[in-house]
Design an enzyme around this catalytic site. Structure first.
Site, mmCIF file in Angstrom:
data_model
loop_
_atom_site.group_PDB
_atom_site.id
_atom_site.type_symbol
_atom_site.label_atom_id
_atom_site.label_comp_id
_atom_site.label_asym_id
_atom_site.label_seq_id
_atom_site.Cartn_x
_atom_site.Cartn_y
_atom_site.Cartn_z
ATOM 1 N N HIS A 1 48.598 80.750 25.232
ATOM 2 C CA HIS A 1 47.894 79.336 25.032
ATOM 3 C C HIS A 1 46.319 79.560 25.449
ATOM 4 O O HIS A 1 45.913 80.272 26.243
ATOM 5 C CB HIS A 1 48.743 78.288 25.854
ATOM 6 N N HIS B 1 52.906 81.532 28.793
ATOM 7 C CA HIS B 1 53.064 81.367 27.592
ATOM 8 C C HIS B 1 51.648 81.214 26.841
ATOM 9 O O HIS B 1 50.710 80.804 27.422
ATOM 10 C CB HIS B 1 53.565 79.848 27.262
ATOM 11 N N HIS C 1 57.384 82.867 23.797
ATOM 12 C CA HIS C 1 57.034 82.835 25.106
ATOM 13 C C HIS C 1 56.552 84.271 25.709
ATOM 14 O O HIS C 1 55.910 84.609 26.624
ATOM 15 C CB HIS C 1 57.998 82.436 26.266
ATOM 16 N N GLN D 1 42.624 76.516 25.707
ATOM 17 C CA GLN D 1 42.264 75.095 26.117
ATOM 18 C C GLN D 1 41.105 74.739 25.266
ATOM 19 O O GLN D 1 40.131 75.767 24.806
ATOM 20 C CB GLN D 1 41.974 74.939 27.632
ATOM 21 N N CYS E 1 57.155 76.096 25.590
ATOM 22 C CA CYS E 1 58.092 76.658 24.870
ATOM 23 C C CYS E 1 58.697 75.514 23.662
ATOM 24 O O CYS E 1 58.661 74.312 24.189
ATOM 25 C CB CYS E 1 59.225 77.055 25.482
ATOM 26 N N CYS F 1 59.705 76.666 30.727
ATOM 27 C CA CYS F 1 58.270 76.522 30.545
ATOM 28 C C CYS F 1 57.849 75.384 29.424
ATOM 29 O O CYS F 1 58.311 74.917 28.535
ATOM 30 C CB CYS F 1 58.106 77.793 29.418
ATOM 31 N N ASN G 1 42.322 81.276 29.445
ATOM 32 C CA ASN G 1 42.669 81.902 30.755
ATOM 33 C C ASN G 1 43.952 82.607 30.585
ATOM 34 O O ASN G 1 44.842 82.176 30.517
ATOM 35 C CB ASN G 1 42.634 80.729 31.962
ATOM 36 N N SER H 1 48.142 78.963 34.654
ATOM 37 C CA SER H 1 49.192 78.497 35.140
ATOM 38 C C SER H 1 50.655 78.780 34.647
ATOM 39 O O SER H 1 51.683 78.368 35.013
ATOM 40 C CB SER H 1 49.264 76.707 35.219
#
Ligand code: H2U
Length: 339
Positions: free
Chosen positions: A166, A164, A113, A168, A54, A51, A153, A161
């Site tokens: 996250h 993990h 993760h 944006q 990570c 990943c 997302n 995508s």
């Protein structure tokens, strides 16, 4: 006969964008033989050597992600906007364009993760809110940045995508369309009434809380009257303020708590890690005060009736306007009863 929201097809008005949506509650009984999404396995290790988000791993462009232990932010290696782009204007006949400078960042919510936002403790979600605050203020302070869009997302079905945890940020010179529509509508209401459009809306919703999902001392989460996505929701503060930088310490904890509450309900709804796109809408960072803006966060989840059946925005919705079958009231009741 008065309009029956639970049976008659009708159109609802979105006061924030000025757009309409078609509601067809009588169709909730129709059979479904369409696409069924396949479920991706949910169990993940706390650390995945492959990943790129990570701690300690190498990203796609060869950069090293440090061994972070809390949250971590970095400039998107493949950002859709670049700071060095000049805002050159192109105008030829009917064709118009303009160069758009900006900054895109990736925000890791946790080094673990295996987690998603609803699985994180409130204290850890507060650290994510801290990071959103810091980034909004820092990016917004740059003279060429007039709008900071924070979003997440979640889930492969939303085009995410990497599992993990996250989100944006895309920060840019222009005010993008969705925020611009809300700016216009809120400003018109403010100029006429000297009151916050969204706060007046929230007060009306709380009088007859049929669309309320959950609430705490500082925030309410509800399915907006004009919701487009089946289980769309909005978190609205009870106090009128413009942006995340103005959250008090108590409000920050309450915001983290209601984020967890709402997203946990989502996960319980169909017994799956519920996919969605979420985003914060708040005042532009163009140096003006924007008293009309009322901070809020919206959730657009695609799932319709199970972990594997999603709504598609196609056909009539592409050529006419958005449409839904299950009403906002039905969706809110289901989410409300999941506590
Ligand atoms: P999603 O939130 O849709 O999963 O996007 C993740 C972002 O991470 C995506 O915009 C960026 C992609 O450009 N990314 C990096 O910046 N570095 C990498 O090594 C891979 C992905």
């Amino acid at each position: 006969m008065p309009l029956d929201f639970s049976n008659d097809s009708h159109r609802r008005f979105n006061i924030l964008t000025g757009e309409w949506i078609l509601v067809s509650p009588h169709r909730t009984k129709r059979p479904w033989q369409g696409k069924v999404e396949s479920l991706s396995p949910d169990r993940r290790p706390s650390y995945d050597p492959n990943c790129y988000l990570c701690p300690g791993n190498t990203r796609a462009n060869g950069d090293q992600t440090p061994a972070y232990t809390d949250t971590y932010v970095f400039d998107n290696d493949f950002g859709a906007l670049l700071a060095g782009t000049a805002p050159h204007v192109y105008q030829k006949g009917l064709l118009q364009a303009q160069g758009e400078p900006g900054i895109c960042r990736v925000l890791c919510f946790s080094p673990d993760h295996s987690l998603t936002l609803p699985e994180m403790p409130v204290s850890a979600i507060e650290r994510v809110v801290d990071l959103w605050q810091k980034e909004y203020l820092e990016l917004g302070a740059q003279p060429f940045i007039n709008h900071v869009q924070i979003f997440e997302n979640k889930g492969a079905v939303m085009g995410c995508s990497n599992p993990h945890p996250h989100g944006q940020i895309w920060a840019q010179r222009s005010i993008p369309q969705e925020a611009a529509k809300k700016s216009t509508r809120q400003l018109a209401y403010w100029e006429e009434n000297r009151r916050s459009l969204l706060l007046d809306y929230l007060e009306q919703e709380l009088e007859e809380p049929v669309r309320l999902v959950t609430e705490n001392a500082y925030f309410a989460a509800l399915v907006p009257f004009w919701a487009v996505w089946p289980y769309e929701a909005m978190i609205i503060p009870r106090r009128h303020f413009q942006h995340i930088g103005q959250l008090t310490a108590e409000e920050k904890t309450a915001f983290a708590a209601i984020l967890k509450d709402l997203t946990q309900r989502y996960d319980r709804l169909f017994g799956t890690s519920f996919p969605y796109s979420s985003g914060i809408h708040q005042s532009p960072t163009d140096g003006l005060e924007h008293p009309e803006w009322h901070f809020h966060m919206a959730f657009y989840p695609p799932l319709l009736r199970s972990a594997t059946v999603r709504k598609f925005m196609v056909g009539y919705e592409m050529f006419g306007e958005p449409q839904r079958d299950i009403t906002a009231e039905m969706a809110a009741e289901k989410l409300r009863n999941l506590s």
